[in-house]
Design a protein around this motif. Structure first.
Motif, PDB file in Angstrom:
ATOM      1  N   PRO A 154      23.035  82.665  32.775  1.00 11.23           N
ATOM      2  CA  PRO A 154      21.919  82.140  33.557  1.00 11.23           C
ATOM      3  C   PRO A 154      22.104  82.334  35.065  1.00 11.23           C
ATOM      4  O   PRO A 154      23.116  81.936  35.638  1.00 11.23           O
ATOM      5  N   GLY A 155      21.109  82.989  35.652  1.00 13.21           N
ATOM      6  CA  GLY A 155      21.131  83.237  37.079  1.00 13.21           C
ATOM      7  C   GLY A 155      21.853  84.502  37.482  1.00 13.21           C
ATOM      8  O   GLY A 155      21.751  84.927  38.642  1.00 13.21           O
ATOM      9  N   TYR A 156      22.575  85.153  36.523  1.00 10.68           N
ATOM     10  CA  TYR A 156      23.403  86.289  36.904  1.00 10.68           C
ATOM     11  C   TYR A 156      23.141  87.566  36.097  1.00 10.68           C
ATOM     12  O   TYR A 156      23.148  88.655  36.662  1.00 10.68           O
ATOM     13  N   SER A 157      22.932  87.467  34.810  1.00 19.89           N
ATOM     14  CA  SER A 157      22.735  88.697  34.035  1.00 19.89           C
ATOM     15  C   SER A 157      22.052  88.414  32.707  1.00 19.89           C
ATOM     16  O   SER A 157      22.144  87.299  32.169  1.00 19.89           O
ATOM     17  N   ILE A 158      21.361  89.454  32.202  1.00 23.37           N
ATOM     18  CA  ILE A 158      20.716  89.404  30.888  1.00 23.37           C
ATOM     19  C   ILE A 158      21.006  90.736  30.199  1.00 23.37           C
ATOM     20  O   ILE A 158      20.781  91.804  30.775  1.00 23.37           O
ATOM     21  N   GLY A 159      21.499  90.690  28.977  1.00 17.13           N
ATOM     22  CA  GLY A 159      21.741  91.902  28.198  1.00 17.13           C
ATOM     23  C   GLY A 159      20.985  91.823  26.890  1.00 17.13           C
ATOM     24  O   GLY A 159      20.928  90.773  26.258  1.00 17.13           O
ATOM     25  N   TRP A 160      20.355  92.918  26.487  1.00 14.33           N
ATOM     26  CA  TRP A 160      19.580  92.920  25.250  1.00 14.33           C
ATOM     27  C   TRP A 160      19.861  94.192  24.462  1.00 14.33           C
ATOM     28  O   TRP A 160      20.356  95.186  24.971  1.00 14.33           O
ATOM     29  N   SER A 161      19.512  94.154  23.191  1.00 10.37           N
ATOM     30  CA  SER A 161      19.691  95.319  22.323  1.00 10.37           C
ATOM     31  C   SER A 161      18.652  95.263  21.216  1.00 10.37           C
ATOM     32  O   SER A 161      18.292  94.167  20.745  1.00 10.37           O
ATOM     33  N   SER A 162      18.163  96.431  20.808  1.00  7.57           N
ATOM     34  CA  SER A 162      17.221  96.468  19.689  1.00  7.57           C
ATOM     35  C   SER A 162      17.938  96.059  18.411  1.00  7.57           C
ATOM     36  O   SER A 162      19.145  96.270  18.255  1.00  7.57           O
ATOM     37  N   LEU A 163      17.203  95.484  17.490  1.00  8.37           N
ATOM     38  CA  LEU A 163      17.777  95.067  16.219  1.00  8.37           C
ATOM     39  C   LEU A 163      17.976  96.276  15.310  1.00  8.37           C
ATOM     40  O   LEU A 163      17.348  97.318  15.503  1.00  8.37           O
ATOM     41  N   PRO A 164      18.863  96.179  14.323  1.00 11.01           N
ATOM     42  CA  PRO A 164      19.110  97.303  13.405  1.00 11.01           C
ATOM     43  C   PRO A 164      17.818  97.801  12.765  1.00 11.01           C
ATOM     44  O   PRO A 164      16.899  97.031  12.496  1.00 11.01           O
ATOM     45  N   ASP A 165      17.762  99.123  12.535  1.00 12.24           N
ATOM     46  CA  ASP A 165      16.626  99.796  11.901  1.00 12.24           C
ATOM     47  C   ASP A 165      15.385  99.845  12.791  1.00 12.24           C
ATOM     48  O   ASP A 165      14.283 100.121  12.303  1.00 12.24           O
ATOM     49  N   SER A 166      15.551  99.603  14.093  1.00 11.59           N
ATOM     50  CA  SER A 166      14.415  99.733  14.999  1.00 11.59           C
ATOM     51  C   SER A 166      14.063 101.208  15.176  1.00 11.59           C
ATOM     52  O   SER A 166      14.928 102.079  15.124  1.00 11.59           O
ATOM     53  N   ARG A 175      21.485  92.835  36.054  1.00  9.76           N
ATOM     54  CA  ARG A 175      22.376  91.954  36.800  1.00  9.76           C
ATOM     55  C   ARG A 175      21.706  91.509  38.100  1.00  9.76           C
ATOM     56  O   ARG A 175      21.027  92.301  38.756  1.00  9.76           O
ATOM     57  N   PHE A 176      21.926  90.258  38.467  1.00 10.76           N
ATOM     58  CA  PHE A 176      21.330  89.687  39.669  1.00 10.76           C
ATOM     59  C   PHE A 176      22.448  89.196  40.584  1.00 10.76           C
ATOM     60  O   PHE A 176      23.289  88.397  40.170  1.00 10.76           O
ATOM     61  N   GLN A 177      22.455  89.666  41.820  1.00  6.80           N
ATOM     62  CA  GLN A 177      23.469  89.268  42.796  1.00  6.80           C
ATOM     63  C   GLN A 177      22.787  88.886  44.104  1.00  6.80           C
ATOM     64  O   GLN A 177      21.751  89.453  44.473  1.00  6.80           O
ATOM     65  N   ASP A 178      23.394  87.922  44.801  1.00  8.77           N
ATOM     66  CA  ASP A 178      22.876  87.565  46.111  1.00  8.77           C
ATOM     67  C   ASP A 178      23.040  88.741  47.066  1.00  8.77           C
ATOM     68  O   ASP A 178      24.070  89.430  47.050  1.00  8.77           O
ATOM     69  N   SER A 179      22.031  88.982  47.873  1.00  5.83           N
ATOM     70  CA  SER A 179      22.131  90.036  48.887  1.00  5.83           C
ATOM     71  C   SER A 179      23.133  89.626  49.949  1.00  5.83           C
ATOM     72  O   SER A 179      23.466  88.438  50.082  1.00  5.83           O
ATOM     73  N   PRO A 180      23.674  90.580  50.699  1.00  6.05           N
ATOM     74  CA  PRO A 180      24.689  90.261  51.715  1.00  6.05           C
ATOM     75  C   PRO A 180      24.251  89.183  52.701  1.00  6.05           C
ATOM     76  O   PRO A 180      25.070  88.359  53.125  1.00  6.05           O
ATOM     77  N   ASP A 181      22.947  89.149  53.072  1.00  8.43           N
ATOM     78  CA  ASP A 181      22.490  88.139  54.023  1.00  8.43           C
ATOM     79  C   ASP A 181      22.139  86.820  53.345  1.00  8.43           C
ATOM     80  O   ASP A 181      21.814  85.830  54.021  1.00  8.43           O
ATOM     81  N   GLY A 182      22.189  86.799  51.994  1.00  6.39           N
ATOM     82  CA  GLY A 182      21.938  85.561  51.266  1.00  6.39           C
ATOM     83  C   GLY A 182      20.483  85.191  51.119  1.00  6.39           C
ATOM     84  O   GLY A 182      20.160  84.143  50.534  1.00  6.39           O
ATOM     85  N   ASN A 183      19.576  86.036  51.594  1.00 11.36           N
ATOM     86  CA  ASN A 183      18.152  85.721  51.547  1.00 11.36           C
ATOM     87  C   ASN A 183      17.401  86.411  50.416  1.00 11.36           C
ATOM     88  O   ASN A 183      16.246  86.099  50.169  1.00 11.36           O
ATOM     89  N   GLY A 184      18.026  87.358  49.751  1.00 13.67           N
ATOM     90  CA  GLY A 184      17.365  88.111  48.692  1.00 13.67           C
ATOM     91  C   GLY A 184      18.267  88.305  47.488  1.00 13.67           C
ATOM     92  O   GLY A 184      19.337  87.690  47.383  1.00 13.67           O
ATOM     93  N   THR A 185      17.833  89.188  46.585  1.00  9.26           N
ATOM     94  CA  THR A 185      18.577  89.434  45.351  1.00  9.26           C
ATOM     95  C   THR A 185      18.734  90.927  45.108  1.00  9.26           C
ATOM     96  O   THR A 185      17.756  91.678  45.166  1.00  9.26           O
ATOM     97  N   LEU A 186      19.965  91.338  44.860  1.00  9.06           N
ATOM     98  CA  LEU A 186      20.230  92.706  44.447  1.00  9.06           C
ATOM     99  C   LEU A 186      20.110  92.767  42.927  1.00  9.06           C
ATOM    100  O   LEU A 186      20.787  92.031  42.213  1.00  9.06           O
ATOM    101  N   VAL A 187      19.241  93.636  42.426  1.00  4.66           N
ATOM    102  CA  VAL A 187      19.004  93.770  40.988  1.00  4.66           C
ATOM    103  C   VAL A 187      19.515  95.129  40.535  1.00  4.66           C
ATOM    104  O   VAL A 187      19.150  96.161  41.114  1.00  4.66           O
TER     105      VAL A 187
END
Length: 237
Positions: A154-166, A175-187
């Motif tokens: 929560p707040g940092y990363s989300i990983g997903w995968s298709s289910l078998p036989d898709s 992945r979500f990281q605070d930008s160097p200045d702390g005002n934005g988000t690096l995605v």
């Protein structure tokens, strides 16, 4: 049989195996379609000689394609086996919004079609599973698959995968990281997919890679624009 003859024989078998770049399903379809075209060509040879010759030629090509398991077109595209081809796409960008806010928006997966224009819908099945439908031109059958969130920080990363036989075997991570200045988000987004083994998608995957990369980049720009401009979206149930 001499050792030299055996070596030549094994080399011939190996070369033949390496030249097979069609799956068994494709070979079966090619043979069936080739027979159908050839019979149609023979039946109309006197009534419509020109179209019949075309049908005979196409039928002969498909029959040869199915019997040998080799498609020259695939070879020219770099497809020289039935092994699936992985396509990996990565993109990074900065959004002028707090990290938790960006994460919350993405975590509610049914928000994705708002900016991913190639998606028709994403329906939530439960807290981790979802049903995805691609947006295709009118008249084409729908392409859909089920996916599951396999990692969630929560707040940092989300990983997903298709289910078998898709139909589309795919996986991704954001992945979500605070930008160097702390005002934005690096995605940072990583998306991988594997077309069906031996399928046409696999045969041209390396050609389509830039197309998919452009598609993801467009969606990324849409996402960035949507997040930077729109403050009215709902991220919670």
């Amino acid at each position: 049989m001499t050792s030299l003859a055996l070596q030549q024989r094994y080399k011939g078998v190996a070369a033949e195996q390496e030249s097979i770049n069609l799956s068994q399903a494709e070979r079966t379809v090619s043979i069936a379609t080739g027979v159908k075209l050839a019979l149609s060509g023979f039946k109309g040879i006197f009534k419509s000689p020109f179209s019949s010759i075309i049908k005979l030629g196409a039928g002969g090509y498909l029959l040869n394609r199915g019997i040998t398991g080799h498609c020259e077109l695939y070879s020219r595209m770099g497809r020289n086996s039935t092994e699936p081809v992985n396509v990996n796409i990565r993109s990074s960008f900065l959004i002028d919004k707090p990290r938790q806010q960006v994460y919350d928006f993405w975590r509610k997966l049914d928000n994705l079609p708002l900016f991913m224009k190639h998606l028709e819908s994403v329906d939530l099945i439960d807290d981790t599973r979802s049903h995805w439908v691609l947006k295709l031109p009118v008249g084409l059958p729908k392409v859909s698959w089920d996916a599951e969130i396999v990692k969630d920080e929560p707040g940092y990363s989300i990983g997903w995968s298709s289910l078998p036989d898709s139909l589309i075997d795919n996986a991704g991570k954001v992945r979500f990281q605070d930008s160097p200045d702390g005002n934005g988000t690096l995605v940072d987004i990583i998306i991988s997919y594997r077309p069906p083994a031996g399928g046409f998608g696999g045969g041209i995957a390396h050609i389509l890679n830039p197309v998919f990369k452009n598609m993801v980049d467009d969606d990324v720009r849409n996402f960035k624009q949507y997040m930077d401009i729109d403050d009215t979206y709902v991220v919670y149930e």
